[in-house]
Design a protein around this motif. Structure first.
Motif, PDB file in Angstrom:
ATOM      1  N   ILE A   1       0.822  -1.212   0.000  1.00 39.53           N
ATOM      2  CA  ILE A   1       0.000   0.000   0.000  1.00 39.53           C
ATOM      3  C   ILE A   1       0.856   1.262   0.000  1.00 39.53           C
ATOM      4  N   SER A   2       1.929   1.266   0.788  1.00 37.45           N
ATOM      5  CA  SER A   2       2.739   2.493   0.848  1.00 37.45           C
ATOM      6  C   SER A   2       3.489   2.726  -0.452  1.00 37.45           C
ATOM      7  N   GLY A   3       4.040   1.668  -1.042  1.00 35.07           N
ATOM      8  CA  GLY A   3       4.794   1.812  -2.289  1.00 35.07           C
ATOM      9  C   GLY A   3       3.895   2.291  -3.416  1.00 35.07           C
TER      10      GLY A   3
ATOM     11  N   LEU B   1       9.307  -1.890  -8.197  1.00 32.85           N
ATOM     12  CA  LEU B   1       9.849  -3.250  -8.297  1.00 32.85           C
ATOM     13  C   LEU B   1       9.317  -4.071  -7.125  1.00 32.85           C
ATOM     14  N   GLU B   2       8.678  -5.181  -7.404  1.00 32.47           N
ATOM     15  CA  GLU B   2       8.022  -5.971  -6.359  1.00 32.47           C
ATOM     16  C   GLU B   2       8.455  -7.424  -6.483  1.00 32.47           C
ATOM     17  N   ARG B   3       8.877  -8.006  -5.361  1.00 33.26           N
ATOM     18  CA  ARG B   3       9.363  -9.393  -5.430  1.00 33.26           C
ATOM     19  C   ARG B   3       8.225 -10.417  -5.571  1.00 33.26           C
TER      20      ARG B   3
ATOM     21  N   GLY C   1       1.291  -6.622  -1.034  1.00 30.89           N
ATOM     22  CA  GLY C   1       2.122  -6.929   0.130  1.00 30.89           C
ATOM     23  C   GLY C   1       1.290  -7.653   1.192  1.00 30.89           C
ATOM     24  N   LYS C   2       1.202  -7.066   2.376  1.00 30.57           N
ATOM     25  CA  LYS C   2       0.443  -7.705   3.462  1.00 30.57           C
ATOM     26  C   LYS C   2      -1.039  -7.808   3.111  1.00 30.57           C
ATOM     27  N   MET C   3      -1.497  -6.960   2.216  1.00 33.36           N
ATOM     28  CA  MET C   3      -2.896  -7.045   1.764  1.00 33.36           C
ATOM     29  C   MET C   3      -2.977  -8.155   0.716  1.00 33.36           C
TER      30      MET C   3
ATOM     31  N   PRO D   1      -5.048  -7.335   6.014  1.00 38.29           N
ATOM     32  CA  PRO D   1      -5.981  -6.394   6.633  1.00 38.29           C
ATOM     33  C   PRO D   1      -7.423  -6.668   6.204  1.00 38.29           C
ATOM     34  N   THR D   2      -8.334  -6.475   7.134  1.00 42.55           N
ATOM     35  CA  THR D   2      -9.757  -6.689   6.828  1.00 42.55           C
ATOM     36  C   THR D   2     -10.609  -5.491   7.240  1.00 42.55           C
ATOM     37  N   VAL D   3     -10.071  -4.643   8.132  1.00 34.21           N
ATOM     38  CA  VAL D   3     -10.852  -3.492   8.635  1.00 34.21           C
ATOM     39  C   VAL D   3     -10.371  -2.249   7.878  1.00 34.21           C
ATOM     40  N   PHE D   4     -11.257  -1.645   7.099  1.00 38.78           N
ATOM     41  CA  PHE D   4     -10.863  -0.474   6.300  1.00 38.78           C
ATOM     42  C   PHE D   4     -11.417   0.805   6.925  1.00 38.78           C
TER      43      PHE D   4
ATOM     44  N   GLU E   1      13.142  -8.990  -7.417  1.00 42.86           N
ATOM     45  CA  GLU E   1      13.633  -8.733  -6.070  1.00 42.86           C
ATOM     46  C   GLU E   1      14.819  -7.778  -6.124  1.00 42.86           C
ATOM     47  N   VAL E   2      14.765  -6.738  -5.301  1.00 46.40           N
ATOM     48  CA  VAL E   2      15.886  -5.802  -5.217  1.00 46.40           C
ATOM     49  C   VAL E   2      16.847  -6.325  -4.161  1.00 46.40           C
ATOM     50  N   ARG E   3      18.117  -6.463  -4.530  1.00 50.03           N
ATOM     51  CA  ARG E   3      19.057  -6.973  -3.531  1.00 50.03           C
ATOM     52  C   ARG E   3      20.002  -5.880  -3.029  1.00 50.03           C
TER      53      ARG E   3
ATOM     54  N   GLY F   1       6.163   3.045   4.601  1.00 46.46           N
ATOM     55  CA  GLY F   1       5.570   1.775   5.022  1.00 46.46           C
ATOM     56  C   GLY F   1       5.180   1.740   6.481  1.00 46.46           C
ATOM     57  N   GLY F   2       4.559   0.641   6.849  1.00 49.41           N
ATOM     58  CA  GLY F   2       4.008   0.482   8.185  1.00 49.41           C
ATOM     59  C   GLY F   2       5.035   0.495   9.296  1.00 49.41           C
ATOM     60  N   SER F   3       6.332   0.317   8.954  1.00 48.93           N
ATOM     61  CA  SER F   3       7.349   0.378  10.004  1.00 48.93           C
ATOM     62  C   SER F   3       7.903   1.792  10.153  1.00 48.93           C
TER      63      SER F   3
ATOM     64  N   PRO G   1       1.708   1.621  11.457  1.00 48.50           N
ATOM     65  CA  PRO G   1       1.099   0.563  10.657  1.00 48.50           C
ATOM     66  C   PRO G   1      -0.393   0.762  10.442  1.00 48.50           C
ATOM     67  N   GLY G   2      -0.937  -0.080   9.568  1.00 46.48           N
ATOM     68  CA  GLY G   2      -2.338   0.014   9.192  1.00 46.48           C
ATOM     69  C   GLY G   2      -2.405   0.542   7.773  1.00 46.48           C
ATOM     70  N   VAL G   3      -3.451   0.167   7.075  1.00 47.74           N
ATOM     71  CA  VAL G   3      -3.561   0.506   5.648  1.00 47.74           C
ATOM     72  C   VAL G   3      -3.522   2.023   5.413  1.00 47.74           C
ATOM     73  N   PRO G   4      -4.371   2.807   6.085  1.00 48.25           N
ATOM     74  CA  PRO G   4      -4.315   4.259   5.811  1.00 48.25           C
ATOM     75  C   PRO G   4      -3.020   4.901   6.284  1.00 48.25           C
TER      76      PRO G   4
HETATM   77  C1  LIG Z   1      -2.781 -10.447   9.214  1.00 50.29           C
HETATM   78  C2  LIG Z   1      -2.793  -8.933   9.134  1.00 50.29           C
HETATM   79  C3  LIG Z   1      -3.938  -8.242   9.494  1.00 50.29           C
HETATM   80  C4  LIG Z   1      -3.970  -6.844   9.416  1.00 50.29           C
HETATM   81  N1  LIG Z   1      -5.141  -6.186   9.695  1.00 50.29           N
HETATM   82  C5  LIG Z   1      -5.252  -4.869   9.409  1.00 50.29           C
HETATM   83  C6  LIG Z   1      -6.536  -4.239   9.386  1.00 50.29           C
HETATM   84  O1  LIG Z   1      -7.564  -4.877   9.622  1.00 50.29           O
HETATM   85  N2  LIG Z   1      -6.587  -2.917   9.074  1.00 50.29           N
HETATM   86  C7  LIG Z   1      -5.475  -2.198   8.734  1.00 50.29           C
HETATM   87  O2  LIG Z   1      -5.587  -0.996   8.420  1.00 50.29           O
HETATM   88  N3  LIG Z   1      -4.239  -2.787   8.718  1.00 50.29           N
HETATM   89  C8  LIG Z   1      -4.113  -4.088   9.033  1.00 50.29           C
HETATM   90  N4  LIG Z   1      -2.902  -4.718   8.926  1.00 50.29           N
HETATM   91  C9  LIG Z   1      -1.690  -3.911   8.684  1.00 50.29           C
HETATM   92  C10 LIG Z   1      -1.567  -3.509   7.218  1.00 50.29           C
HETATM   93  O3  LIG Z   1      -1.845  -4.587   6.385  1.00 50.29           O
HETATM   94  C11 LIG Z   1      -0.159  -3.012   6.940  1.00 50.29           C
HETATM   95  O4  LIG Z   1       0.234  -2.031   7.900  1.00 50.29           O
HETATM   96  C12 LIG Z   1       0.005  -2.403   5.558  1.00 50.29           C
HETATM   97  O5  LIG Z   1      -0.630  -3.179   4.563  1.00 50.29           O
HETATM   98  C13 LIG Z   1       1.498  -2.276   5.278  1.00 50.29           C
HETATM   99  O6  LIG Z   1       1.734  -1.835   3.979  1.00 50.29           O
HETATM  100  P1  LIG Z   1       3.223  -1.493   3.533  1.00 50.29           P
HETATM  101  O7  LIG Z   1       3.172  -0.886   2.206  1.00 50.29           O
HETATM  102  O8  LIG Z   1       3.877  -0.738   4.607  1.00 50.29           O
HETATM  103  O9  LIG Z   1       4.046  -2.851   3.560  1.00 50.29           O
HETATM  104  P2  LIG Z   1       3.913  -4.263   2.869  1.00 50.29           P
HETATM  105  O10 LIG Z   1       2.500  -4.609   2.667  1.00 50.29           O
HETATM  106  O11 LIG Z   1       4.744  -5.172   3.683  1.00 50.29           O
HETATM  107  O12 LIG Z   1       4.583  -4.047   1.438  1.00 50.29           O
HETATM  108  C14 LIG Z   1       5.965  -4.100   1.229  1.00 50.29           C
HETATM  109  C15 LIG Z   1       6.205  -4.736  -0.133  1.00 50.29           C
HETATM  110  O13 LIG Z   1       7.601  -4.705  -0.412  1.00 50.29           O
HETATM  111  C16 LIG Z   1       7.932  -5.905  -1.066  1.00 50.29           C
HETATM  112  N5  LIG Z   1       9.374  -6.141  -0.893  1.00 50.29           N
HETATM  113  C17 LIG Z   1      10.042  -6.349   0.262  1.00 50.29           C
HETATM  114  N6  LIG Z   1      11.351  -6.540   0.023  1.00 50.29           N
HETATM  115  C18 LIG Z   1      11.519  -6.440  -1.319  1.00 50.29           C
HETATM  116  C19 LIG Z   1      12.649  -6.546  -2.184  1.00 50.29           C
HETATM  117  N7  LIG Z   1      13.865  -6.792  -1.719  1.00 50.29           N
HETATM  118  N8  LIG Z   1      12.458  -6.382  -3.513  1.00 50.29           N
HETATM  119  C20 LIG Z   1      11.224  -6.124  -4.022  1.00 50.29           C
HETATM  120  N9  LIG Z   1      10.111  -6.030  -3.244  1.00 50.29           N
HETATM  121  C21 LIG Z   1      10.263  -6.180  -1.907  1.00 50.29           C
HETATM  122  C22 LIG Z   1       7.089  -6.957  -0.354  1.00 50.29           C
HETATM  123  O14 LIG Z   1       6.943  -8.132  -1.126  1.00 50.29           O
HETATM  124  C23 LIG Z   1       5.775  -6.196  -0.172  1.00 50.29           C
HETATM  125  O15 LIG Z   1       4.898  -6.388  -1.252  1.00 50.29           O
HETATM  126  C24 LIG Z   1      -2.831  -6.128   8.995  1.00 50.29           C
HETATM  127  C25 LIG Z   1      -1.671  -6.822   8.627  1.00 50.29           C
HETATM  128  C26 LIG Z   1      -1.658  -8.215   8.673  1.00 50.29           C
HETATM  129  C27 LIG Z   1      -0.440  -8.950   8.188  1.00 50.29           C
END
Ligand SMILES: Cc1cc2nc3c(=O)[nH]c(=O)nc-3n(C[C@H](O)[C@H](O)[C@H](O)COP(=O)(O)OP(=O)(O)OC[C@H]3O[C@@H](n4cnc5c(N)ncnc54)[C@H](O)[C@@H]3O)c2cc1C
Length: 516
Positions: free
Chosen positions: A18-20, A37-39, A45-47, A61-64, A255-257, A474-476, A481-484
């Motif tokens: 979502i963040s990317g 670039l997505e591996r 990702g987590k979605m 994630p399930t709660v929007f 995959e980006v290394r 990203g969520g870290s 964390p969280g979708v929005p």
């Molecule tokens: C089980 C679960 C339930 C959740 N429930 C909720 C919820 O109900 N509501 C809510 O708002 N949030 C929820 N969350 C949190 C939410 O899903 C995340 O905070 C959010 O989706 C994170 O998005 P992101 O873009 O930060 O990271 P990610 O989704 O982790 O995306 C990072 C991407 O980078 C890619 N990547 C990593 N390394 C490389 C590399 N070397 N080369 C290329 N690509 C790479 C990964 O494959 C991934 O696609 C939940 C999360 C989980 C796992």
């Protein structure tokens, strides 16, 4: 003319979560050339979804919530979010049970929730709930602009932006008190304290260690929870489609290394295939611990501080399944509480163990409020989730353990009156080992650094890193964390990158008002 000049600056984004994707849309909306670039083989990702027979079970994630984050993003790209993602508001935000003697619903309508709490726990508790909502609303109002929308907030910055009056009112927001203690001042019924304490887990944290400010999550949910037609994953697809329509190139299974650095500045990425892609700017949207621990090369590791083992947020064990249910009237989002909440978090954060008796979340994906469109033979699509320690890199979760955890989780459901008749062939378990594999360097921690202690919220990195041309999202990262929130971080990374580029190139550009 301006756009052609901007297009000479190629931005590479690592990750199509979502963040990317959000960062890609925000940059492409301003005319930058962007490659993502997505591996994995698909966006989100987590979605992610897990296929069970003909079903695709939403297993992330399930709660929007906070739809405005995406409405603003699409508006800045001259698009209407609701043309691309169909949302339905839920009346029942979540259904909660402690045993088989009934349940408590929280509603989108605060007055209805107060009535339900009054009937469940007494009129005085309902009045205390009203006060809690007012304070959570105020906390959110005071923190939205200086914290959520800020690229990298600090306590002094917050105080300055709040002014002396705001400073005097800070105790009301209670940054120095734990969420659990603050909730004890509001609620006298332990079940209510447990219910609202659970919001700390949305940030992967324990209510016993998270600051009381996290009660703003309760307000976010109170502002509305929506069901996405076709499933949560539609959001990731819509973001990817929007990015592509704006000219973004998304390359899957790449995959980006390494993030390459020359002359102290990021200048591209190297893929696992050996291909090097030059770029004037790079955004890494993988977990910052992956960057800080050297998974993107030793040079780039300087850009981030890895999260230590004892600072990791929650992981989870989930079961994606198609099953028949009976006994308990499921709503869309359901929570079945453990009897000893303190023991549950002690097990996870102090003992590094899956709780003996977990709190169990069930997303009944074919239900919205009181309507249900079940599958053939009355089977339904479920995600069952329990919190777990982020030890996926140091402890193997074998089939026997996973079976034991399933027994514990389904026993909690049974105690609350819900029978789930499931076929092991139509059930897929995901453990911290799996999350660690999907999101390397994390141990399966799903939310970056745990928000423990009052400084934790200020310790998430902002979008800019020490290395010019290298940004994180990203969520870290901030705001969390969280979708929005992940989307806000993507917008923030895009805005920081663009502003730095504009300054470097001497462009005079008005800032996009929709970008934080
Ligand atoms: C089980 C679960 C339930 C959740 N429930 C909720 C919820 O109900 N509501 C809510 O708002 N949030 C929820 N969350 C949190 C939410 O899903 C995340 O905070 C959010 O989706 C994170 O998005 P992101 O873009 O930060 O990271 P990610 O989704 O982790 O995306 C990072 C991407 O980078 C890619 N990547 C990593 N390394 C490389 C590399 N070397 N080369 C290329 N690509 C790479 C990964 O494959 C991934 O696609 C939940 C999360 C989980 C796992």
């Amino acid at each position: 003319m301006l756009n052609r000049r901007i297009a000479e600056d190629q931005a590479v984004i690592v990750g199509a979560g979502i963040s990317g994707l959000t960062a890609a849309i925000a940059l492409a909306s301003r005319g930058l050339a962007v490659t993502v670039l997505e591996r994995a083989a698909q966006p989100g990702g987590k979605m992610r979804t897990v296929p069970i027979g003909a079903s695709q079970i939403d297993s992330g994630p399930t709660v929007f919530t906070m739809r405005w984050v995406f409405e603003e993003l699409f508006a800045a790209a001259n698009r209407n979010f609701s043309d691309h993602v169909k949302l339905r508001p839920l009346d029942v935000l979540a259904r909660h049970a402690w045993d088989d003697s009934g349940h408590l619903d929280l509603f989108a309508d605060e007055a209805r929730s107060a009535d339900a709490i009054g009937a469940f726990a007494g009129a005085a508790e309902a009045a205390r709930f009203r006060q809690f909502c007012a304070d959570a609303r105020e906390t959110y109002r005071r923190l939205e602009r200086p914290f959520l929308r800020s690229a990298k907030p600090s306590l002094p910055g917050l105080i300055i932006s709040s002014g002396w009056r705001g400073l005097l009112q800070l105790p009301k927001i209670r940054p120095f008190t734990t969420m659990w203690n603050a909730l004890g001042d509001y609620f006298h019924d332990p079940r209510m304290r447990q219910l609202f304490g659970r919001y700390a887990t949305y940030c992967g944290s324990s209510p016993y260690m998270a600051p009381a400010t996290l009660m703003l999550v309760a307000h976010v949910e109170q502002e509305g929870v929506w069901v996405i037609e076709g499933g949560m994953h539609q959001l990731a697809t819509a973001l990817a489609d929007c990015a592509i329509a704006l000219g973004v190139q998304i390359r899957y299974e790449q995959e980006v290394r390494e993030v390459t650095i020359a002359g102290g500045r990021a200048n591209g990425v190297t893929l696992s295939s050996g291909e090097h892609m030059a770029a004037s700017n790079v955004i890494v949207s993988a977990d910052v611990t992956a960057l800080g621990s050297g998974l993107f090369g030793a040079d780039a590791a300087r850009a981030a501080v890895p999260v230590k083992l004892n600072e990791r947020s929650l992981s989870a064990v989930t079961w994606s399944l198609v099953a028949r249910t009976s006994g308990f009237p499921l709503s869309r989002h359901n929570v079945f509480f453990s009897r000893d909440y303190a023991a549950e978090f002690d097990d996870i954060f102090n003992k590094g163990a899956v709780p003996d008796e977990p709190t169990v979340y069930v997303c009944a994906q074919d239900r919205a409020d009181n309507e249900a469109t079940l599958l053939r033979d009355d089977a339904e699509e479920l995600l069952v989730l329990i919190n777990a320690p982020a030890v996926g890199d140091r402890y193997p979760f074998g089939p026997a353990q996973v079976e034991r955890y399933a027994e514990r989780a389904f026993a909690v459901l049974q105690r609350c009156g819900l029978t789930v008749t499931h076929d092991p062939q139509a059930t897929v378990a995901t453990t911290p080992n799996d999350f660690h594999r999907m999101f390397p360097a994390t141990g399966g921690a799903l939310y970056g650094r745990a928000s423990h202690g009052w400084t934790a919220s200020f310790r998430r990195p902002g979008a800019r890193t020490k290395i010019p041309g290298l940004y994180v999202a990203g969520g870290s990262t901030h705001p969390g964390p969280g979708v929005p929130m992940a989307a806000l971080s993507g917008r923030s990374a895009a805005a920081s990158l663009y502003d730095d580029l504009a300054e470097m190139r001497g462009w005079k550009q008005a800032r996009d008002p929709a970008t934080p």
